[in-house]
Design an enzyme around this catalytic site. Structure first.
Site, PDB file in Angstrom:
ATOM      1  N   GLN B 198      51.670  36.670  51.292  1.00  0.00           N
ATOM      2  CA  GLN B 198      50.412  36.110  51.802  1.00  0.00           C
ATOM      3  C   GLN B 198      50.004  34.848  51.036  1.00  0.00           C
ATOM      4  OE1 GLN B 198      50.888  39.327  51.020  1.00  0.00           O
ATOM      5  NE2 GLN B 198      49.926  40.690  52.501  1.00  0.00           N
ATOM      6  N   ASP B 239      39.570  44.752  48.122  1.00  0.00           N
ATOM      7  CA  ASP B 239      39.564  45.568  49.340  1.00  0.00           C
ATOM      8  C   ASP B 239      38.564  46.704  49.247  1.00  0.00           C
ATOM      9  OD1 ASP B 239      42.324  44.187  49.344  1.00  0.00           O
ATOM     10  OD2 ASP B 239      42.050  44.933  51.383  1.00  0.00           O
TER      11      ASP B 239
END
Lengths: 347, 347
Positions: B198, B239
């Site tokens: 990513q 997260d």
């Protein structure tokens, strides 16, 4: 043992150096037959053979190639100098390269007044002796190292310090092989070692061949697996060791050393004494290779990053001796204070 | 600003959720138009949209999709329950997913006695409100965070906590954008973030679009660049954040936190308060997703390891609050002791 003979990264036969092309593994097993020393130098630069001891060995055989077409001694000294320089400038960090070339140069100086055939024979014999000694050193490193490890240990290793990186048994993976033979090893965690993936491509391939249990991880997973108590010891090779015990090794090694220190996990370096560089007082003096950014932005031609992406690519880092628990050599296990322990094993 | 509108990972138009397919970046810019909530759930599982706030947002729009074909209220409750469950079980770690679904469920409970058209309108309005609030939160995070950074700083970031991971401005990259606009930022070091890259694929792409200077590094290089004094601060997203300040984030985050601690470099987490999970007292309670080993052994179908190689693939790790310098939220910068600071901003 037959199985071990399967993994021979470098050998010499009938006037050619045979290299198992490590850029093609694990997909293909291709053996290059190289008869020209400049072609061998290119193969070292392109990392078709890599790993500090294996580079030294390849260069020693490269000297043999460099002189083999000479038919008289008219150009001998000039050619020898050219061959040495060409081979020496292939890769800057692994000291085993200049160590092996220096051994070849000593034989050359001793034998150059004899007949050309005799000189060539002596050089080949020296390269073969370096090869034999390296395998023997690895086996001793393996035994010394395995004795350091607790029963049922899971070892984390980085890059490839295996048969492929040496004359044929491995330094860090020599310890792994010995520990496995002694029944002490549970499994190996193999960090893939970006950018060139020597862990995923080479170490996993070696362990697969030997049937030693392993799991591949990405480099970023190491810390988390340590925090979960899954790593019993870290075991790496080295490309150069300074007099104070600082080591240069594949990029990512320093990160693992800091992580091991934080989690109080032993961090072991396995390397033959040919990796010691008496000319470097500390790691600061070790030349560290930078390679092309494309090794980071692409894998085998597959572009990973946007067009135009800039990338860094230091190929090695230095781990300071404070983070190292022991250096495992063929002359025994060196412990802190390393300056004294290293002085004791230097010739 | 026109430039920023270019990067919108999730939007809703004319009965379809539009996702910028993040598995295809940076090679291709493909916008998926999704009209079925099950297809949207699959897109979340396959990480075509990813990043905690963006997942929450996509799921909120998914609820809108889930009810839009209903023509009467006969099956309403059952359908709503199915939609919620299907979306909720897509990914386990990012709490923003259940946070957003809970907001949608509250609107549903409040409005379900009204006409179906009115209910659908209210749900769409809520999803759009979540979207608007998220961008606004990111801009505030960006300003708060940029003020923490010294003049001329080089920031290291991991994974993608950018526009692509959120409603459209970014958390960690929101701070980077703000710092760049304020003239405080020298450059960004982008860790590629194996296995799914990513950093290399998404963060580099965003920074390229904005003209913000960056260099891509492999995950294993971080420690060495810190040792050389090249990193002024580490900046990551999250997260899920537990009540005590422990955070779950992309695998590799914990390794960076240990490295930053060792080198006395500030380690900042940037996340909206929707990432706080009052139900988790500590990071131990956060569910951590494991993904397929093939994400490690292959990249886009290219095999990296030998056939049969086993691999681990924990997708997230937990960084304990002791290693975190500050958590940057839209309600201000939280400092240790985090338990108190977090209690203050929880509703």
């Amino acid at each position: 043992m037959e199985r071990e003979r399967l993994i021979t990264p470098v050998s010499y036969r009938d006037g050619a150096v045979e290299l198992l092309d490590q850029t093609r593994l694990p997909q293909e097993t291709v053996v290059l037959k190289i008869r020209d020393y400049r072609e061998l130098a290119r193969a070292i630069r392109e990392m078709r053979v890599r790993g500090a001891p294996a580079i030294g060995l390849a260069a020693a055989y490269g000297v043999v190639l460099g002189l083999q077409d000479l038919e008289d001694k008219a150009q001998l000294d000039r050619r020898f100098r050219e061959v040495l320089e060409e081979l020496k400038r292939t890769r800057p960090t692994a000291v085993n390269l200049s160590w092996a070339l220096e051994r070849m140069a000593r034989v050359y100086r001793r034998e150059r007044r004899r007949g050309l055939a005799r000189l060539k024979e002596a050089l080949l014999a020296e390269a073969e002796e370096i090869h034999r000694e390296d395998i023997e050193a690895n086996r001793r490193i393996g035994r010394f190292g395995a004795e350091l490890l607790p029963e049922g240990v899971t070892v984390l290793t980085h890059c490839n310090a295996g048969a492929l990186a040496t004359g044929g048994y491995g330094t860090a993976l020599g310890v792994v092989r010995s520990a496995w033979e002694m029944g002490r090893l549970r499994k190996v965690l193999v960090s893939e070692t970006r950018p060139l993936l020597q862990g995923a491509r080479l170490t996993a391939w070696e362990l697969e061949q030997e049937g030693i249990p392993y799991e591949l991880i990405t480099d970023g997973m190491a810390g988390w697996l340590m925090a979960r108590g899954e790593v019993g010891a870290v075991l790496v090779g080295a490309d150069r060791i300074a007099r104070n015990g600082d080591i240069a090794n594949k990029i990512g090694t320093y990160t693992l050393a800091v992580l091991a220190h934080h989690h109080q996990i032993p961090f072991y370096v396995a390397a033959p004494t040919s990796t010691l560089d008496p000319a470097c007082l500390t790691g600061k003096e070790i030349p560290l290779e930078e390679r092309s950014p494309e090794e980071v932005t692409q894998i085998q031609g597959l572009r990973l990053a946007p067009a135009g992406a800039r990338a860094r690519n230091p190929a090695f880092d230095v781990t300071p001796h404070e983070l190292i628990s022991a250096i495992i050599t063929e002359r025994g296990v060196l412990r802190p204070p390393f300056a004294e322990a290293i002085a004791d094993v230097l010739p």
